[in-house]
Design a protein around this motif. Structure first.
Motif, PDB file in Angstrom:
ATOM      1  N   LEU A 202       0.837  -1.205   0.000  1.00  0.00           N
ATOM      2  CA  LEU A 202       0.000   0.000   0.000  1.00  0.00           C
ATOM      3  C   LEU A 202       0.870   1.253   0.000  1.00  0.00           C
ATOM      4  N   ILE A 203       1.905   1.256   0.839  1.00  0.00           N
ATOM      5  CA  ILE A 203       2.825   2.400   0.866  1.00  0.00           C
ATOM      6  C   ILE A 203       3.521   2.539  -0.486  1.00  0.00           C
ATOM      7  N   GLY A 204       3.926   1.392  -1.057  1.00  0.00           N
ATOM      8  CA  GLY A 204       4.547   1.414  -2.372  1.00  0.00           C
ATOM      9  C   GLY A 204       3.628   2.001  -3.423  1.00  0.00           C
ATOM     10  N   ALA A 205       2.324   1.680  -3.339  1.00  0.00           N
ATOM     11  CA  ALA A 205       1.348   2.212  -4.294  1.00  0.00           C
ATOM     12  C   ALA A 205       1.218   3.729  -4.144  1.00  0.00           C
ATOM     13  N   VAL A 206       1.225   4.203  -2.890  1.00  0.00           N
ATOM     14  CA  VAL A 206       1.125   5.648  -2.631  1.00  0.00           C
ATOM     15  C   VAL A 206       2.353   6.366  -3.196  1.00  0.00           C
ATOM     16  N   VAL A 207       3.540   5.800  -2.960  1.00  0.00           N
ATOM     17  CA  VAL A 207       4.770   6.418  -3.473  1.00  0.00           C
ATOM     18  C   VAL A 207       4.774   6.405  -4.999  1.00  0.00           C
ATOM     19  N   PHE A 208       4.304   5.305  -5.583  1.00  0.00           N
ATOM     20  CA  PHE A 208       4.206   5.213  -7.040  1.00  0.00           C
ATOM     21  C   PHE A 208       3.306   6.313  -7.600  1.00  0.00           C
ATOM     22  N   LEU A 209       2.134   6.493  -6.998  1.00  0.00           N
ATOM     23  CA  LEU A 209       1.201   7.528  -7.460  1.00  0.00           C
ATOM     24  C   LEU A 209       1.788   8.919  -7.266  1.00  0.00           C
ATOM     25  N   PHE A 210       2.525   9.101  -6.172  1.00  0.00           N
ATOM     26  CA  PHE A 210       3.187  10.390  -5.938  1.00  0.00           C
ATOM     27  C   PHE A 210       4.172  10.696  -7.068  1.00  0.00           C
ATOM     28  N   VAL A 211       4.977   9.717  -7.448  1.00  0.00           N
ATOM     29  CA  VAL A 211       5.976   9.926  -8.502  1.00  0.00           C
ATOM     30  C   VAL A 211       5.292  10.193  -9.839  1.00  0.00           C
ATOM     31  N   VAL A 212       4.194   9.480 -10.116  1.00  0.00           N
ATOM     32  CA  VAL A 212       3.433   9.724 -11.344  1.00  0.00           C
ATOM     33  C   VAL A 212       2.936  11.171 -11.371  1.00  0.00           C
TER      34      VAL A 212
END
Length: 659
Positions: free
Chosen positions: A273-283
């Protein structure tokens, strides 16, 4: 705030993490590191040219920079990986200093509060040298990743600056260096695409834009001439809903890889979940930086003093996203539906994913304005990211296992156990499942061992005698058991304890020489404790006995050049015959030779034994065939030169203790 104090704090953080990592660097290569030394060995045997040696792919990836370093290391330091390790740590330190320096300059431009500059700089320094990235920080082969990462990021910034300044000379230098850098690592094609992207974003005319195609042309030519295939050939297997979800979860895992040391506190789903949040942040960050700059260009807005940093942030975001996508696809092809687990647990993915957290630090400190109550939350998040970077430093001693496994393997190999047999296979656990490495790995290991290179460059040989003044220390044996029945000798695995004053002489990553009461080397061991103890240190190793019973009293032999050799080696020569089929006993049409069929020759020339020929090459016996009173010995590799290795030239037989 004085810049001197800032850099002093940052340098202290960098030096501390590198110093800790240095304590755990093993003397042995791991997996791909052995592939490097295999190629060095083949180069020495003139199997290919030096250019081919540098540019040939490792599967799907080019590794020219590590091949160059390995060649230098072979000539300067006996293939013991010192050159690779030094280059890796210089690149890691330079990467951390570059990131913190760029952050400081940008933070001062946007008037970040002084305390936030310090906090952000420390957090970025901790991320750039985090020990969560166990592979890059401790495995010398990963100099390939440390150097390529530094090269790509610095060159992208240099490209932005050369285009902004309008310097044709600087642009030419950056372009030429970039054409070379694309051969460093598998992320070279991604770098070449981003090189073009920067040119598009800062378009300076047709002729300068043509230089943007240089790195892409270089990587395409490199692939055309040297890439024989790769895992991406199987990418069509991912065209399904299941394939899409597996890749997506692996992308989330890629961005959460930095957090893997926290898996004892956070379960897998939370990490994803944290990885998904960081991924969306970078996008979002990539879209914001790129789209706002495009909009400003169309509106012909005056260039801001931070536009270069904004473009750099957007390009870095794209780099992280594309790297994560490539890693997720490759891992899914290799592992299948559960690829996200392997991605999450692969330390080297931290090398690029950590940049996402560094960019998050920049966004947080950029938003610290005035005395808003929300500043406390943002500051806390920066501190939390810094804690994520430093936490592995405190748990590294207990979590890190690469050196123990590798050293156990080297101790086992040093008594003659095949590198395809556990625990000697710790240097490459899956090699025995590969059609090439099942023969090539034992040959490479034997080459290094016999030539006193790599892990064996400073290690005495089995059956040598200790002749020094320092008194060996008695080892208290706690267990001693027969290792295997399928051995050429009696090999025993033992566990024991060195007395408390003695263990301080040995580093955790050192191989301990084991001698008997007659000072003869009978085995090797390694420390297995993760921490030092007041009552001594536990060791584990292997000894070879001339009887069916293990040696009762064993000692830790002192280090140093105080060992003399009385080895007895098996030597033979080919049968002296020259005709249309053989030249001095060496076959003209197949790889091998023949000797007389005697009991002694049958015992020496067994399947799987490795031969050192008089030309210095190593070959594996693939098929000994009895025919009309002779033994036809078929070997791996190409046909032999009878003039070089035939009668009366000696052949040394190297029999592994266990197969």
């Amino acid at each position: 705030m004085k810049e001197k104090n800032y850099y002093l704090i940052v340098a202290l953080v960098i030096a501390t993490n590198i110093f800790i990592a240095l304590q755990y660097v093993s003397i042995s290569p791991l997996v791909d590191g052995w592939a490097v030394w295999n190629r060095v060995m083949l180069l020495n045997f003139n199997e290919f040219s030096f250019v081919d040696y540098l540019l040939m792919f490792f599967g799907a990836h080019p590794h020219s920079i590590v091949m160059m370093l390995a060649w230098i290391d072979y000539h300067l330091s006996n293939a013991n990986q010192i050159t690779l390790a030094v280059a890796a740590y210089i690149a890691i330190a330079a990467f951390a200093l570059f990131c913190t320096q760029r952050y400081l300059i940008w933070a001062k431009k946007v008037e970040v509060p002084r305390y936030a500059i310090i906090l952000g700089g420390v957090a970025i320094a901790l991320l750039a040298t985090t020990l969560a990235d166990q592979q890059v920080m401790t495995i010398p082969f990963q100099a390939v990743l440390a150097i390529s990462r530094l090269s790509y990021i610095v060159l992208l910034w240099a490209l932005i600056r050369s285009l902004r300044d309008g310097s044709a000379l600087n642009l030419l230098i950056v372009t030429l260096l970039s054409c070379l850098a694309v051969t460093f690592h598998g992320s070279g094609p991604i770098f070449s695409l981003l090189f073009i992207t920067v040119h598009c974003m800062m378009y300076k005319g047709f002729w300068r834009f043509l230089t943007a195609l240089g790195p892409l042309a270089a990587t395409m030519l490199h692939s055309y001439f040297y890439k024989s295939g790769g895992e991406l050939n199987s990418i069509t297997s991912l065209i399904s809903w299941g394939g899409f979800t597996s890749v997506l979860k692996s992308i989330f895992a890629y961005f959460a890889s930095l957090l893997f040391p926290l898996h004892g506190f956070l379960n897998e789903n939370i990490l994803l979940l944290i990885g998904a949040v960081v991924f969306l942040f970078v996008v979002c960050l990539a879209c914001y930086c790129i789209l706002t700059l495009i909009s400003d260009r169309f509106k012909k807005r005056e260039i801001s003093n931070t536009d270069d940093e904004k473009l750099f942030a957007g390009i870095l975001s794209l780099f992280i996203l594309l790297s994560g996508l490539a890693a997720a696809i490759l891992m899914t092809i290799r592992v299948g539906p559960d690829s996200y687990k392997a991605t999450l647990a692969t330390p080297r993915y931290v090398a690029y994913s950590l940049l996402a957290y560094a960019l998050a630090v920049c966004v947080l400190v950029r938003s610290l304005k005035g005395k808003d109550i929300r500043n406390t939350l943002k500051t806390s998040l920066v501190i939390l990211i810094g804690i994520v970077g430093i936490y592995p430093t405190f748990t590294f001693k207990s979590d890190y296992q690469y050196d123990n496994d590798l050293n156990k393997a080297i101790a086992a190999i040093s008594v003659g156990i095949s590198p395809l047999t556990a625990p000697a296979d710790g240097i490459w656990p899956s090699a025995k499942e590969d059609w090439y490495w099942v023969n090539a790995l034992p040959q490479t290991v034997t080459y290094l061992k016999e030539e006193k290179l790599g892990p064996w460059s400073m290690l005495p040989s089995l059956h040598q005698f200790y002749m020094g003044k320092q008194k060996p220390k008695l080892i208290t044996i706690s267990s001693n058991s027969k290792f295997s029945t399928n051995c050429n000798g009696n090999v025993f695995q033992f566990s024991g304890t060195l007395p408390a004053p003695q263990h301080n002489r040995f580093f955790r990553n050192e191989i301990i020489t084991i001698i008997d009461a007659a000072n003869k080397i009978i085995g090797f061991a390694t420390q297995i404790d993760s921490q030092r103890r007041s009552d001594g240190v536990n060791i584990q190793g292997y000894i070879v006995s001339t009887t069916a019973l293990p040696t009762e009293q064993i000692y830790a032999g002192p280090t140093g050049d105080f060992y003399i050799s009385k080895d007895k080696v098996d030597l033979l020569t080919t049968y002296n015959l020259t005709d249309q089929n053989f030249l001095k006993g060496v076959a003209r049409s197949w790889p091998g030779f023949f000797v007389e069929d005697t009991a002694e020759n049958r015992n020496m020339l067994t399947l799987g034994s490795i031969l050192k020929l008089s030309d210095g090459s190593y070959r594996t016996i693939t098929d000994p065939i009895i025919a009309n009173g002779f033994l036809n010995i078929y070997l791996s590799g190409a046909t032999l030169d009878g003039e070089a290795v035939g009668y009366p030239k000696p052949i040394k037989v190297i029999k592994t203790t266990c197969k």
